[in-house]
Design a protein around this motif. Structure first.
Motif, PDB file in Angstrom:
ATOM      1  N   UNK A 306    -121.640 -37.977 -42.523  1.00  0.00           N
ATOM      2  CA  UNK A 306    -121.186 -37.242 -41.595  1.00  0.00           C
ATOM      3  C   UNK A 306    -120.351 -36.124 -42.592  1.00  0.00           C
ATOM      4  N   UNK A 307    -120.780 -34.956 -42.399  1.00  0.00           N
ATOM      5  CA  UNK A 307    -120.365 -33.806 -43.452  1.00  0.00           C
ATOM      6  C   UNK A 307    -118.949 -33.442 -43.069  1.00  0.00           C
ATOM      7  N   UNK A 308    -118.076 -33.067 -44.121  1.00  0.00           N
ATOM      8  CA  UNK A 308    -116.871 -32.747 -43.777  1.00  0.00           C
ATOM      9  C   UNK A 308    -117.115 -30.985 -43.890  1.00  0.00           C
ATOM     10  N   UNK A 309    -116.408 -30.365 -42.951  1.00  0.00           N
ATOM     11  CA  UNK A 309    -116.638 -28.889 -42.823  1.00  0.00           C
ATOM     12  C   UNK A 309    -115.475 -28.038 -43.213  1.00  0.00           C
ATOM     13  N   UNK A 310    -114.330 -28.336 -42.715  1.00  0.00           N
ATOM     14  CA  UNK A 310    -113.153 -27.421 -42.843  1.00  0.00           C
ATOM     15  C   UNK A 310    -111.963 -28.386 -43.265  1.00  0.00           C
ATOM     16  N   UNK A 311    -111.157 -27.778 -44.103  1.00  0.00           N
ATOM     17  CA  UNK A 311    -109.892 -28.484 -44.552  1.00  0.00           C
ATOM     18  C   UNK A 311    -108.525 -27.579 -44.583  1.00  0.00           C
ATOM     19  N   UNK A 312    -107.581 -28.035 -44.066  1.00  0.00           N
ATOM     20  CA  UNK A 312    -106.254 -27.412 -44.323  1.00  0.00           C
ATOM     21  C   UNK A 312    -105.019 -28.082 -44.560  1.00  0.00           C
ATOM     22  N   UNK A 314    -101.006 -28.253 -44.279  1.00  0.00           N
ATOM     23  CA  UNK A 314     -99.904 -27.741 -43.297  1.00  0.00           C
ATOM     24  C   UNK A 314     -99.056 -26.388 -44.003  1.00  0.00           C
ATOM     25  N   UNK A 315     -98.456 -25.647 -43.370  1.00  0.00           N
ATOM     26  CA  UNK A 315     -97.620 -24.729 -44.039  1.00  0.00           C
ATOM     27  C   UNK A 315     -96.505 -25.289 -44.512  1.00  0.00           C
ATOM     28  N   UNK A 316     -95.449 -24.651 -45.004  1.00  0.00           N
ATOM     29  CA  UNK A 316     -94.230 -25.199 -45.362  1.00  0.00           C
ATOM     30  C   UNK A 316     -93.434 -25.634 -44.226  1.00  0.00           C
ATOM     31  N   UNK A 317     -93.236 -26.855 -43.927  1.00  0.00           N
ATOM     32  CA  UNK A 317     -92.347 -27.610 -42.855  1.00  0.00           C
ATOM     33  C   UNK A 317     -92.120 -28.792 -43.291  1.00  0.00           C
ATOM     34  N   UNK A 318     -91.137 -29.585 -42.488  1.00  0.00           N
ATOM     35  CA  UNK A 318     -90.715 -30.982 -42.583  1.00  0.00           C
ATOM     36  C   UNK A 318     -91.851 -31.849 -42.720  1.00  0.00           C
ATOM     37  N   UNK A 319     -93.133 -31.600 -42.011  1.00  0.00           N
ATOM     38  CA  UNK A 319     -94.297 -32.352 -42.086  1.00  0.00           C
ATOM     39  C   UNK A 319     -95.108 -31.870 -42.862  1.00  0.00           C
ATOM     40  N   UNK A 320     -95.653 -32.710 -44.014  1.00  0.00           N
ATOM     41  CA  UNK A 320     -96.453 -32.230 -44.826  1.00  0.00           C
ATOM     42  C   UNK A 320     -97.572 -33.093 -44.796  1.00  0.00           C
ATOM     43  N   UNK A 321     -98.891 -32.393 -44.297  1.00  0.00           N
ATOM     44  CA  UNK A 321     -99.907 -32.890 -43.912  1.00  0.00           C
ATOM     45  C   UNK A 321    -101.303 -32.308 -44.317  1.00  0.00           C
ATOM     46  N   UNK A 322    -102.368 -33.022 -44.831  1.00  0.00           N
ATOM     47  CA  UNK A 322    -103.620 -32.636 -44.754  1.00  0.00           C
ATOM     48  C   UNK A 322    -104.541 -32.835 -43.815  1.00  0.00           C
ATOM     49  N   UNK A 323    -105.376 -32.024 -43.156  1.00  0.00           N
ATOM     50  CA  UNK A 323    -106.127 -32.243 -42.096  1.00  0.00           C
ATOM     51  C   UNK A 323    -107.613 -31.788 -42.404  1.00  0.00           C
ATOM     52  N   UNK A 324    -108.686 -32.445 -42.263  1.00  0.00           N
ATOM     53  CA  UNK A 324    -109.913 -32.027 -42.516  1.00  0.00           C
ATOM     54  C   UNK A 324    -110.921 -32.504 -41.004  1.00  0.00           C
ATOM     55  N   UNK A 325    -111.719 -31.744 -40.891  1.00  0.00           N
ATOM     56  CA  UNK A 325    -112.788 -31.779 -39.725  1.00  0.00           C
ATOM     57  C   UNK A 325    -114.090 -32.275 -40.017  1.00  0.00           C
ATOM     58  N   UNK A 326    -114.692 -32.995 -39.261  1.00  0.00           N
ATOM     59  CA  UNK A 326    -116.222 -33.417 -39.714  1.00  0.00           C
ATOM     60  C   UNK A 326    -117.028 -32.497 -38.686  1.00  0.00           C
ATOM     61  N   UNK A 327    -118.474 -32.640 -39.116  1.00  0.00           N
ATOM     62  CA  UNK A 327    -119.265 -31.565 -38.518  1.00  0.00           C
ATOM     63  C   UNK A 327    -119.192 -32.174 -36.963  1.00  0.00           C
ATOM     64  N   UNK A 358    -113.673 -25.337 -35.685  1.00  0.00           N
ATOM     65  CA  UNK A 358    -112.709 -25.112 -36.763  1.00  0.00           C
ATOM     66  C   UNK A 358    -111.229 -25.783 -36.442  1.00  0.00           C
ATOM     67  N   UNK A 359    -110.415 -25.842 -37.412  1.00  0.00           N
ATOM     68  CA  UNK A 359    -109.076 -26.248 -37.304  1.00  0.00           C
ATOM     69  C   UNK A 359    -107.756 -25.359 -37.765  1.00  0.00           C
ATOM     70  N   UNK A 360    -106.786 -25.338 -37.157  1.00  0.00           N
ATOM     71  CA  UNK A 360    -105.877 -24.574 -37.668  1.00  0.00           C
ATOM     72  C   UNK A 360    -104.457 -25.206 -37.573  1.00  0.00           C
TER      73      UNK A 360
END
Length: 375
Positions: A306-312, A314-327, A358-360
């Protein structure tokens, strides 16, 4: 039919049935951070109205919407609530899926056929922001500009403050795979990754002069500049991720990382500019720190292939996250403080599969938008 949220646990997932959804075009996840105890409250999620002549979203809530999740060592409640928006998005190239951009808390941008639309999250209404004479394969919003690229090398830049198109050109004949808006001091640079094996840099202040070109032995799919403007990371039709330093208009290669077994599709920087991540078509996401050549973390899609397509990040905020979406259908949310906790979210109902465009993140970092293609 059930909508499944997967409980955040260290490097494993368990299914949690909460909500049934139909005809989803946008999913908006709100994020909150709580100490030790997490509460997922899906009992009062508002039903969003349709845009145009489309039917309103129908939603059925679970009879027991509040779920307590006790994790002594885990402080994030990733998903607090959801909102659904009827604003179908269009994908013009099956591999290119960074097609959702957010400028402020109340507005998002997406591709609809041959136009870039501006969608008001509060009014739940879309309006055409930029009509194009070609099918856009990529676009980006940042620093007050909107830039779009096409499958024939087309490039269009619009000033969102004056609402005027400032530049139109064609970069050869091959597809623009991604565009990126990078503030650089008083200037703004537009970074274009093209199938002609180049990453080109254009200066907005210099009337979109091509001030730098980085050449590769293979087509390039994505390039991202660090928040400080001092580094560039790129991926393309190879197994490698490339890191460059930026000094004025000069780009110097620092390192090459090889962790993938297929093309790299997307890359991103965290808000501090010290960590970067890349996503591959082989279903792998890797994270590195510029202060070390060692791999910091590695993640996989929900199933092999299952391909990974997009990765982001989080901007500077109290919550530090990494998010990626699959196909299709799945989005992963990762604690970017330690990279030890991962939550997988299935964004469609039942056994159906749906393409993710997409994700944002919202600029505040407390909301994630996921673009879907149903219509």
């Amino acid at each position: 039919q059930d909508h499944h949220l997967v409980e955040p646990t260290p490097r494993e997932t368990r299914r949690m049935d909460n909500l049934a959804l139909q005809f989803i075009n946008w999913i908006e996840f709100s994020l909150e951070m709580e100490q030790n105890e997490m509460e997922v409250d899906l009992g009062n999620v508002p039903v969003q109205n349709a845009v145009g002549n489309l039917d309103a979203v129908r939603m059925h809530r679970n009879t027991q919407p509040t779920v307590q999740l006790n994790r002594d060592s885990f402080e994030y409640n990733y998903i607090k609530k959801q909102q659904l928006h009827r604003c179908p998005t269009t994908i013009h190239h099956w591999q290119l899926r960074d097609l959702l951009q957010v400028q402020n808390r109340d507005e998002a941008f997406c591709i609809q056929k041959t136009s870039i639309s501006r969608y008001n999250l509060q009014l739940q209404k879309a309006e055409e922001e930029l009509e194009l004479s070609f099918e856009p394969t990529c676009f980006a919003v940042g620093n007050g500009y909107l830039v779009a690229g096409g499958n024939g090398g087309q490039l269009v830049l619009k000033d969102l403050e004056t609402r005027t198109v400032r530049h139109q050109s064609q970069i050869g004949r091959k597809i623009n795979n991604s565009v990126f808006v990078a503030p650089q001091g008083d200037d703004t640079h537009i970074i274009v990754s093209n199938n002609d094996k180049t990453v080109r840099v254009f200066s907005v202040n210099s009337h979109m002069e091509n001030i730098a070109t980085v050449k590769f032995p293979f087509p390039m799919n994505y390039a991202a500049v660090s928040p400080s403007g001092t580094h560039l990371v790129t991926v393309g039709d190879s197994f490698h991720t490339f890191l460059f330093s930026i000094q004025g208009n000069m780009y110097h290669r620092l390192q090459i990382f090889k962790e993938f077994n297929d093309s790299g599709m997307s890359c991103a920087w965290d808000s501090s500019g010290t960590k970067f991540a890349a996503a591959s078509q082989d279903g792998t996401v890797c994270v590195w720190d510029i202060r070390s050549s060692n791999l910091l973390a590695k993640f996989k899609s929900h199933k092999a292939g299952a391909a990974c397509r997009c990765i982001k990040f989080s901007p500077s905020s109290p919550i530090d996250l990494l998010v990626f979406s699959e196909h299709q259908s799945y989005v992963h949310v990762i604690d970017a403080r330690t990279f030890n906790n991962e939550q997988m979210i299935r964004c469609v109902s039942g056994n159906e599969e749906e393409h993710i465009s997409g994700i944002a993140f919202a600029p505040s970092g407390d909301r994630i938008m996921v673009g879907m293609t149903s219509g």
